[in-house]
Motif scaffolding. Sequence first.
Motif, mmCIF file in Angstrom:
data_model
loop_
_atom_site.group_PDB
_atom_site.id
_atom_site.type_symbol
_atom_site.label_atom_id
_atom_site.label_comp_id
_atom_site.label_asym_id
_atom_site.label_seq_id
_atom_site.Cartn_x
_atom_site.Cartn_y
_atom_site.Cartn_z
ATOM 1 N N CYS A 53 79.545 9.671 35.145
ATOM 2 C CA CYS A 53 78.217 9.441 34.566
ATOM 3 C C CYS A 53 77.347 10.688 34.643
ATOM 4 C CB CYS A 53 77.519 8.298 35.298
ATOM 5 S SG CYS A 53 78.024 6.693 34.715
ATOM 6 N N SER A 54 77.367 11.358 35.780
ATOM 7 C CA SER A 54 76.571 12.572 35.932
ATOM 8 C C SER A 54 76.999 13.631 34.931
ATOM 9 C CB SER A 54 76.715 13.091 37.367
ATOM 10 O OG SER A 54 75.956 14.254 37.559
ATOM 11 N N ASN A 55 78.307 13.773 34.734
ATOM 12 C CA ASN A 55 78.817 14.710 33.733
ATOM 13 C C ASN A 55 78.320 14.360 32.340
ATOM 14 O OD1 ASN A 55 80.235 16.135 35.672
ATOM 15 N ND2 ASN A 55 82.228 15.265 35.142
ATOM 16 N N LEU A 56 78.323 13.070 32.019
ATOM 17 C CA LEU A 56 77.863 12.639 30.699
ATOM 18 C C LEU A 56 76.385 12.939 30.498
ATOM 19 C CD1 LEU A 56 79.538 9.212 29.827
ATOM 20 C CD2 LEU A 56 79.925 11.441 28.784
ATOM 21 N N ASP A 57 75.590 12.751 31.537
ATOM 22 C CA ASP A 57 74.163 13.069 31.433
ATOM 23 C C ASP A 57 73.980 14.515 30.986
ATOM 24 O OD1 ASP A 57 73.386 10.551 32.193
ATOM 25 O OD2 ASP A 57 72.907 11.095 34.264
ATOM 26 N N GLU A 58 74.669 15.431 31.658
ATOM 27 C CA GLU A 58 74.537 16.845 31.308
ATOM 28 C C GLU A 58 75.091 17.118 29.913
ATOM 29 O OE1 GLU A 58 75.955 21.196 33.024
ATOM 30 O OE2 GLU A 58 75.570 19.558 34.429
ATOM 31 N N PHE A 59 76.173 16.454 29.555
ATOM 32 C CA PHE A 59 76.768 16.631 28.226
ATOM 33 C C PHE A 59 75.768 16.258 27.132
ATOM 34 C CE2 PHE A 59 79.329 14.797 24.703
ATOM 35 C CZ PHE A 59 80.057 15.927 24.350
ATOM 36 N N PHE A 60 75.078 15.147 27.312
ATOM 37 C CA PHE A 60 74.087 14.732 26.313
ATOM 38 C C PHE A 60 72.868 15.652 26.332
ATOM 39 C CE2 PHE A 60 76.551 10.890 25.928
ATOM 40 C CZ PHE A 60 76.314 10.482 24.623
ATOM 41 N N MET A 61 72.417 16.034 27.517
ATOM 42 C CA MET A 61 71.226 16.876 27.621
ATOM 43 C C MET A 61 71.431 18.245 26.981
ATOM 44 S SD MET A 61 69.526 16.200 31.371
ATOM 45 C CE MET A 61 70.977 16.497 32.352
ATOM 46 N N VAL A 62 72.670 18.729 26.991
ATOM 47 C CA VAL A 62 72.924 20.089 26.507
ATOM 48 C C VAL A 62 73.749 20.096 25.218
ATOM 49 C CG1 VAL A 62 73.959 22.330 27.079
ATOM 50 C CG2 VAL A 62 72.749 21.024 28.841
ATOM 51 N N ARG A 63 74.957 19.540 25.265
ATOM 52 C CA ARG A 63 75.875 19.670 24.131
ATOM 53 C C ARG A 63 75.457 18.781 22.956
ATOM 54 N NH1 ARG A 63 78.086 24.253 24.367
ATOM 55 N NH2 ARG A 63 79.238 23.490 22.551
ATOM 56 N N VAL A 64 75.200 17.492 23.219
ATOM 57 C CA VAL A 64 74.787 16.600 22.135
ATOM 58 C C VAL A 64 73.422 17.021 21.612
ATOM 59 C CG1 VAL A 64 74.129 14.226 21.563
ATOM 60 C CG2 VAL A 64 76.193 14.663 22.912
ATOM 61 N N ALA A 65 72.528 17.408 22.531
ATOM 62 C CA ALA A 65 71.203 17.881 22.089
ATOM 63 C C ALA A 65 71.337 19.082 21.171
ATOM 64 C CB ALA A 65 70.352 18.236 23.307
ATOM 65 N N GLY A 66 72.250 19.991 21.492
ATOM 66 C CA GLY A 66 72.463 21.162 20.642
ATOM 67 C C GLY A 66 72.982 20.792 19.272
ATOM 68 N N LEU A 67 73.917 19.853 19.224
ATOM 69 C CA LEU A 67 74.442 19.405 17.930
ATOM 70 C C LEU A 67 73.357 18.724 17.106
ATOM 71 C CD1 LEU A 67 77.924 18.003 19.047
ATOM 72 C CD2 LEU A 67 77.523 20.035 17.630
ATOM 73 N N LYS A 68 72.507 17.931 17.754
ATOM 74 C CA LYS A 68 71.432 17.254 17.021
ATOM 75 C C LYS A 68 70.432 18.262 16.467
ATOM 76 C CE LYS A 68 69.832 13.283 18.632
ATOM 77 N NZ LYS A 68 70.307 12.267 17.679
ATOM 78 N N ARG A 69 70.187 19.338 17.219
ATOM 79 C CA ARG A 69 69.298 20.386 16.705
ATOM 80 C C ARG A 69 69.912 21.048 15.478
ATOM 81 N NH1 ARG A 69 68.655 21.995 22.122
ATOM 82 N NH2 ARG A 69 69.907 23.856 21.733
ATOM 83 N N GLN A 70 71.219 21.258 15.506
ATOM 84 C CA GLN A 70 71.884 21.858 14.357
ATOM 85 C C GLN A 70 71.803 20.947 13.135
ATOM 86 O OE1 GLN A 70 75.848 23.606 15.107
ATOM 87 N NE2 GLN A 70 75.366 23.564 17.291
ATOM 88 N N VAL A 71 71.993 19.665 13.352
ATOM 89 C CA VAL A 71 71.901 18.721 12.235
ATOM 90 C C VAL A 71 70.487 18.739 11.659
ATOM 91 C CG1 VAL A 71 71.978 16.282 11.596
ATOM 92 C CG2 VAL A 71 73.774 17.244 13.050
ATOM 93 N N ALA A 72 69.488 18.742 12.552
ATOM 94 C CA ALA A 72 68.094 18.754 12.088
ATOM 95 C C ALA A 72 67.780 20.022 11.300
ATOM 96 C CB ALA A 72 67.149 18.632 13.280
ATOM 97 N N ALA A 73 68.464 21.120 11.655
ATOM 98 C CA ALA A 73 68.243 22.392 10.957
ATOM 99 C C ALA A 73 69.162 22.551 9.747
ATOM 100 C CB ALA A 73 68.460 23.553 11.923
ATOM 101 N N HIS A 74 69.893 21.472 9.411
ATOM 102 C CA HIS A 74 70.793 21.454 8.246
ATOM 103 C C HIS A 74 71.909 22.485 8.366
ATOM 104 C CE1 HIS A 74 67.892 18.758 6.443
ATOM 105 N NE2 HIS A 74 66.936 19.667 6.608
ATOM 106 N N VAL A 75 72.370 22.712 9.610
ATOM 107 C CA VAL A 75 73.505 23.611 9.823
ATOM 108 C C VAL A 75 74.783 22.869 9.456
ATOM 109 C CG1 VAL A 75 74.830 24.881 11.558
ATOM 110 C CG2 VAL A 75 72.329 24.882 11.658
ATOM 111 N N THR A 76 75.595 23.487 8.631
ATOM 112 C CA THR A 76 76.856 22.862 8.209
ATOM 113 C C THR A 76 78.061 23.717 8.571
ATOM 114 O OG1 THR A 76 76.617 23.867 6.018
ATOM 115 C CG2 THR A 76 75.781 21.619 6.309
ATOM 116 N N LYS A 77 77.847 24.724 9.402
ATOM 117 C CA LYS A 77 78.930 25.628 9.791
ATOM 118 C C LYS A 77 80.038 24.854 10.488
ATOM 119 C CE LYS A 77 79.898 29.793 12.500
ATOM 120 N NZ LYS A 77 79.333 30.817 13.414
ATOM 121 N N LEU A 78 81.283 25.185 10.112
ATOM 122 C CA LEU A 78 82.429 24.493 10.678
ATOM 123 C C LEU A 78 82.869 25.163 11.976
ATOM 124 C CD1 LEU A 78 84.626 23.950 7.479
ATOM 125 C CD2 LEU A 78 82.935 22.400 8.460
#
Length: 719
Positions: A53-78
């Motif tokens: 669970c602790s690992n997942l918290d950090e994963f969402f706070m950093v990795r998922v948050a980063g992906l969501k920022r990219q989506v919001a910025a319309h990044v489509t890079k593969l």
Amino acid sequence: MVNPVIADINLKEPQYYFNRELSWLEFNYRVLAESLDPRTPLLERLKFSAIFCSNLDEFFMVRVAGLKRQVAAHVTKLTPDGLTPAEQLSAISDRLRPWVQEQAYHFEHTLKNLLHAEGIHLLDYVDLDQEQRNHFHQYFEQQIFPVLTPLAVDPSHPFPYISNLSLNLAVVLRDPDTDQECFARVKVPSNLPRFLALPKELRQQDEKPSLWTGVPLEQVMAHNLEALFPGMLMQECHPFRVTRNADLEVEEDEADDLLLAIEQEIRKRRIGKSAVRLEIYASIPAHIKEKLIDDLGLAEIDVYEIEGLLGLKDLFYFMSIPRPDLKETPWTPVTPPVLENIKELVDGNEDNIIQLEGDEIFDLIRHNDILVHHPYHSFTASVQQFITQSAHDPHVLAIKMTLYRTSGDSPIIHSLIAAAENGKQVAVLVELKARFDEENNITWAKKLEQSGVHVVYGLVGLKTHTKIILVVRQEGNQIRRYVHIGTGNYNPKTAKLYTDLGLFSCRQELGEDLTDLFNFLTGYSRQKSYRKLLVAPVNMRDRMIAMILREAEHCRNSGSGRIVAKMNALVDPLVIEALYQASQAGVQIDLIVRGICCLRPGITDVSSNIRVISIIGRFLEHSRIFYFNNGGNEEIYIGSADWMTRNLTRRVEAVTPVEDPAIMKELQEILGIMLSDNRQAWELQTDGTYLQRRPSENGQEQSTQVILMEKAAKSARIE
């Protein structure tokens, strides 16, 4: 002659790469598997569930948050595996949901029952008898109620800001005067224990003695909330938990004061930025769920419905229960035999250092290189002692070291301060951008500066991740340099939990290389070559790839090539492509990758000669070892860098060759033990899944970490 089929293969195609984020999720499932495994002691199973669970918290706070920022910025890079940020978010959701449900079900229906059988009773509030409820009602009034702040949500009270990783209660009330439905949020206090224990006289369960009996804090609150809303009718109460983007965003080149800029970002992190995940009970009514989604600015994909308790990282609490039979056998690190007789310095207090008889540690290092392997070898008796002796040795002129992470009460900090007070030149590079350790590092950086230590905060655009110490000593008419080059942080606490290697040496070329590297870190040096070290971002990636391709050339010329590499993660596409080329040439490659691995093994004509295992156990595998057969002229390296793009291009890293034949043999033996592991090792399959190795029907269990503990204990007894 090159096989024409192989020559036509484009090794950059997405089909040859696993997605980084999905590979990390696979790693975290291997962590959860330790909780699911009945061979793991019961309280340790709770610990691994908490780590998941602790690992997942950090994963969402950093990795998922980063992906969501990219989506919001319309990044489509593969990514190399061919997925866009939006596709990655969808794949993460699909992969993770069944595992979250599996964890919750396993805890509720297996682990709680096993705890019950051992006299540890985590109950639901509704299962309490009246006397037990009375106790918790009194506790609520005296200890909980005074710190609660109910926040109404209506046209005059906007939806409150829900802080990061907070557990909350969504409360639905009805006004008896107007018959109007009202909504409120109550935060579960994080400064109170998550699990509340009953006193001994109220613990009895099923006429058997109970070691611990209690209930979750949020349930005590939920069943006593009427006191917060007098005159209102309680209708519903539902726990929920929010995760927010918590990554720091510091424009280093625009920050006049990096220390101040990061302090400001840390204050923002405590609250968190945009929400990225909502965890709720599966039984929550649809209208409350929709309200939370809307008010938090989330979508359905961000919601995780759980059948059971939220925030299971709090299960760490149960490790404090005094049942050693339900935990791993304690391990006490041994003093490396070669250091058994060193002249030890013991802290009496800050002004009184007691010196014990024995050899100087510098004499031993001057005689031979020394390898230490934590936590099998004591960090205190080796690395910490080296720094302490350097601080108080009258012949030491200067100490330079990097600090990426260290403990809050680190004796290393005290030794560095003592060294400065003793008139030595002390320079410390403190990495302020060490994720989730920034605040701790700022505290120590200020304390070091106030004591006269030269503190440097790293280079713009680069994290300083390397683990190095340089001690300059006057010996007669000459200056000699002593070095420690390691794979792990200079942290006495994590040195008991992480497996790491460190090399002590006074080889002249290594001392000269570290001098050049520190000049690069603290001054304006633009050093482009080093005598022995592989340094990122200067020459490490090119040298690693060259050594991989050299094995391919040996294989083509003599029919033999061999690579064994152990690391935390393998992500860099250029390194992976080189490994594929080596495999195509016939090089036999074994990779021991604890976490993320984007290389796909076992593909015909591409990676059929590559095997990948991951080792998960009571200690976190953290050491990095790189072995190349080199046509019989074997080379082996240890250091701080994984084969990740960030390590090779955006971090300062150092990897050193090991040239002492006895130490080379010892490192090869460690690799051999890991490759033969059939208890903690998982084999990566071509489809991206992992299968845990098991002993054959009549075979003996081979656990890497158990074997290495036994070897360390035996060596200490023999000496």
